[in-house]
Motif scaffolding. Structure first.
Motif: not given
Length: 147
Positions: A2, A4, A6, A59
């Motif tokens: 998945k 991500e 951040s 990612n």
């Protein structure tokens, strides 16, 4: 795996990335508004409210910037920029939803300004922002807390 998203507080060493990001994501819209900025002018804008700057990572790769003003009466999105190759991937929506979630926690509305010719206005409208004003360069938009 998945994807991500951040965030990481921007550091002075991130300025070259932020300059490339700003030029690739904003130059077209600035030109449409009649503004042609050189690198020094872009860097001045990057340095403005620098302490409020967070890199958007996808990612673990730097792909954007969000600059948030946490004011007493509202959260103000000073800048939201994403590398063009990551446009239309739902990342902007995800970032805006996270900001709205923070706004709900703090019971504050969210405001932003967007250049008249910037298609990001559609993203903000989809996320419930309404246009409250307009200058010769940009729209002033606001998201109100749900009642």
């Amino acid at each position: 795996m998945k994807a991500e998203i951040s965030f990481k507080r921007a550091e002075f060493s991130d300025r070259p990335f932020l300059l490339a990001l700003r030029k690739s994501s904003m130059d077209k819209h600035l030109h449409a508004a009649g503004l042609k900025l050189n690198d020094e002018q872009h860097l001045q804008r990057i340095d403005e409210f620098f302490e409020e700057s967070f890199l958007i990572k996808y990612n673990n790769k730097n792909i954007g910037l969000v600059k948030l003003g946490m004011l007493t009466d509202r959260i103000h999105i000073r800048q939201l920029q994403i590398m063009p190759e990551f446009h239309n991937a739902g990342i902007g929506s995800k970032v805006v939803r996270l900001i709205k979630k923070k706004a709900v926690e703090r019971t504050l509305p969210v405001t932003l300004n967007v250049l008249l010719e910037n298609p990001a206005k559609r993203l903000y409208e989809r996320e419930g922002f309404i246009t409250e004003g307009q200058t010769e360069l940009e729209y002033q938009m606001r998201w109100h807390l749900p009642q």
